[in-house]
Structures are given as C-alpha cells and as structure tokens.
Write an enzyme that holds these catalytic residues in place. Structure first.
Site, PDB file in Angstrom:
ATOM      1  N   ASP A  13      17.443  -3.501 -42.284  1.00 10.80           N
ATOM      2  CA  ASP A  13      17.401  -4.296 -43.375  1.00 10.80           C
ATOM      3  C   ASP A  13      16.518  -4.018 -44.613  1.00 10.80           C
ATOM      4  O   ASP A  13      15.597  -3.224 -44.341  1.00 10.80           O
ATOM      5  CB  ASP A  13      16.600  -5.848 -42.814  1.00 10.80           C
ATOM      6  CG  ASP A  13      16.633  -6.811 -43.841  1.00 10.80           C
ATOM      7  OD1 ASP A  13      17.831  -7.663 -44.229  1.00 10.80           O
ATOM      8  OD2 ASP A  13      15.769  -7.096 -44.465  1.00 10.80           O
ATOM      9  N   GLU A  15      14.666  -4.833 -48.316  1.00  7.93           N
ATOM     10  CA  GLU A  15      14.239  -5.796 -49.326  1.00  7.93           C
ATOM     11  C   GLU A  15      14.066  -5.087 -50.683  1.00  7.93           C
ATOM     12  O   GLU A  15      13.840  -3.829 -50.777  1.00  7.93           O
ATOM     13  CB  GLU A  15      12.751  -6.430 -49.127  1.00  7.93           C
ATOM     14  CG  GLU A  15      12.530  -7.046 -47.768  1.00  7.93           C
ATOM     15  CD  GLU A  15      13.466  -8.268 -47.548  1.00  7.93           C
ATOM     16  OE1 GLU A  15      13.770  -8.765 -48.593  1.00  7.93           O
ATOM     17  OE2 GLU A  15      13.694  -8.607 -46.505  1.00  7.93           O
ATOM     18  N   HIS A 155      11.243 -12.634 -44.389  1.00  8.83           N
ATOM     19  CA  HIS A 155      11.854 -11.557 -45.340  1.00  8.83           C
ATOM     20  C   HIS A 155      11.168 -10.521 -45.681  1.00  8.83           C
ATOM     21  O   HIS A 155      11.120 -10.134 -46.898  1.00  8.83           O
ATOM     22  CB  HIS A 155      11.666 -12.636 -46.800  1.00  8.83           C
ATOM     23  CG  HIS A 155      12.953 -13.990 -46.618  1.00  8.83           C
ATOM     24  ND1 HIS A 155      14.013 -13.802 -46.578  1.00  8.83           N
ATOM     25  CD2 HIS A 155      12.499 -15.111 -46.660  1.00  8.83           C
ATOM     26  CE1 HIS A 155      14.802 -14.878 -46.534  1.00  8.83           C
ATOM     27  NE2 HIS A 155      13.752 -15.732 -46.538  1.00  8.83           N
ATOM     28  N   ASP A 160      13.085  -8.716 -40.425  1.00  9.46           N
ATOM     29  CA  ASP A 160      14.340  -9.388 -40.185  1.00  9.46           C
ATOM     30  C   ASP A 160      15.123  -8.271 -39.355  1.00  9.46           C
ATOM     31  O   ASP A 160      16.064  -8.734 -38.654  1.00  9.46           O
ATOM     32  CB  ASP A 160      14.877  -9.273 -41.588  1.00  9.46           C
ATOM     33  CG  ASP A 160      14.380 -10.362 -42.453  1.00  9.46           C
ATOM     34  OD1 ASP A 160      13.762 -11.332 -41.814  1.00  9.46           O
ATOM     35  OD2 ASP A 160      14.769 -10.362 -43.754  1.00  9.46           O
TER      36      ASP A 160
END
Length: 274
Positions: A13, A15, A155, A160
């Site tokens: 994942d 960001e 998040h 995640d």
C-alpha cells in the site's frame, strides 16, 4: 496444482501527496510478505521524500507532514530496497484498488529509469465483493471494521498492508472456488506495473519545437486547458506517451514544482527565455 493457502503473497500500500500519478508523488510505502496458512510474515516500511509539498488536506488523511519526510530518502533510493523485498517474480502481489498503487509505482520506476518488477498483481476489491456480498462499502478500513479487525483507521502504508493481509486471509475462507492459486489468478482482476508504464517518445509534429526547447533548457509560456486562464511558465524536461496520450513533464514556475501537462490540452506555447 499449488494451493492458494500455501502460496506466498505480498500485500502493499502507498500513501501519496495526492490522487494523480502524473503530478503527485509517493510519501510512504508499506508491504507485508505472507502465506495465508501461516502466522509468520515479513514487513517493509519506508517514508519517502517526495521533493514537493504535501497539501494539508492530504496530511489530514494519512497524517504525514512535510517535516516527517524532509530527511527521508527520495524514491530513487527506496525502489532498490522495495525490489529486493519483492524478490521472486513468481510472488503474487496484492493491492486494494490496485490501479491506483500500480500507476504511482509505475510512474516512480519510469522517473528513476528503473525496470519495474514483472510480478502479477491482483486487486482485492473484486475478491472482497465476492466474499462479503452484503457489505455496503468496500473501502479497506470499512471492511476491517465490519470484520472486527480494527477500531481506528491509520491510513499508513504498513498498517494498511497488514490490514489487507488479514482481510484477504479471512476472505479466502469464504471463497472455496479459489482453493488453487491458478483459479484465484483466473478469477481476479490481474495487473502488472508495465500496464501503467510510460514511454519516452518524440513529440507529435505540431509540437516539434517543444523538443528543441527541452534540448535548449528553455522556459516556455503556455496556455493550458479547454478554457485557458492566466499563462503558465514551464521548463520542459521530457515528453512521454502513456495510454495513447502524449505528455510533457516540466518544472512549473507558477507552482514551483514538477508537473505533467497533456500535450493536446496545451492551447499555445511560446519560448520566452533560457
């Protein structure tokens, strides 16, 4: 045939600074290597200096600030370690809403002139819809809450990824049709990073002067968009093609960071300096 429960996966994942892989950058990469039938797992986690500001509205989502990434490595220094973590090309990668993560990593590999891993990447979104058909919302955090796996939303890349691993492990218990890995691959939406890779190309004929501007490190004044507003000053860096469209990557002097502009949306351009 290889059983899914005994196969190796890597959930990952990202960001980012925003939602566009053409303009925005990665600020956090998290990944976890696991086998559904086993309790052990390995993790990868790294903040990334995006070399551009993180908008406050985005920081409000993932909590990562400009100060957090100021002294972190840039993406060119992070990708080799991420490649090493992935290791074998036979390992199946998993992402939730995979096109988003694939597009950002593909853009990063292209910007760093690195060949991306050629692993198969499955999107968990379709699998969760099959496993949990009565859920009303298929955001990863909502699935985690519905399954009693989390109370708070973090998040972050690693958090995640760990949540994705746990959700997928539970989902597979409700998907007997995917007992074997080949069946899982066949029944999933499968991607590769190269699906989103761009290719450096000569510009279309009507933009031939743009290549000369790149070679001469010139500054251009452009008018951009269907209803062009105030002109923008850019220093073009390179032209590339992705998904049958041409783009120019440039330093935008108006916003003072690197941006990407679609050529067919440039209404006019003029060389104004060097």
């Amino acid at each position: 045939m290889q059983k899914t429960q005994k196969s190796e996966f890597i959930a990952f994942d990202l960001e980012t600074t925003g939602i566009s892989s053409f303009v925005d950058r990665i600020v956090d990469i998290g990944a976890v290597r696991f086998c559904p039938a086993e309790s052990r797992f390995d993790t990868f986690e790294q903040l990334v200096n995006p070399e551009q500001a993180i908008p406050p509205v985005v920081t409000a989502i993932h909590g990562i600030t400009d100060k957090d990434v100021l002294d972190q490595p840039v993406i060119d220094e992070v990708l080799p370690a991420f490649d090493d973590f992935i290791g074998s090309r036979d390992t199946v990668l998993v992402a939730h809403n995979a096109p988003f993560d694939c597009s950002f990593l593909a853009a990063a590999y292209t910007a760093c002139d690195r060949r991306p891993p050629n692993n198969r990447i499955i999107c968990s979104l379709r699998l969760f819809r099959l496993a949990f058909p009565h859920f009303k919302d298929y955001k990863l955090e909502t699935i985690g809450r519905n399954l009693g796996l989390i109370n708070n939303e973090e998040h972050r890349g690693l958090a995640d990824s760990l949540l994705l691993m746990r959700c997928l492990t539970l989902a597979l218990e409700f998907l007997p049709q995917f007992e074997f890995l080949d069946n899982l691959i066949t029944g999933s939406n499968v991607y590769r990073f190269t699906d989103y890779s761009s290719v450096d190309v000569p510009p279309p004929q009507e933009f031939d002067k743009l290549q000369l501007a790149i070679e001469g490190e010139c500054t251009l004044e452009i008018r951009y968009g269907e209803f062009p507003g105030a002109p923008r000053l850019i220093t073009p860096k390179k032209i590339f093609r992705q998904n049958n469209a041409y783009y120019v990557k440039a330093h935008c002097h108006n916003d003072n960071f690197e941006k990407t502009f679609r050529l067919d949306r440039i209404a006019s351009y003029t060389v104004v300096g060097k």
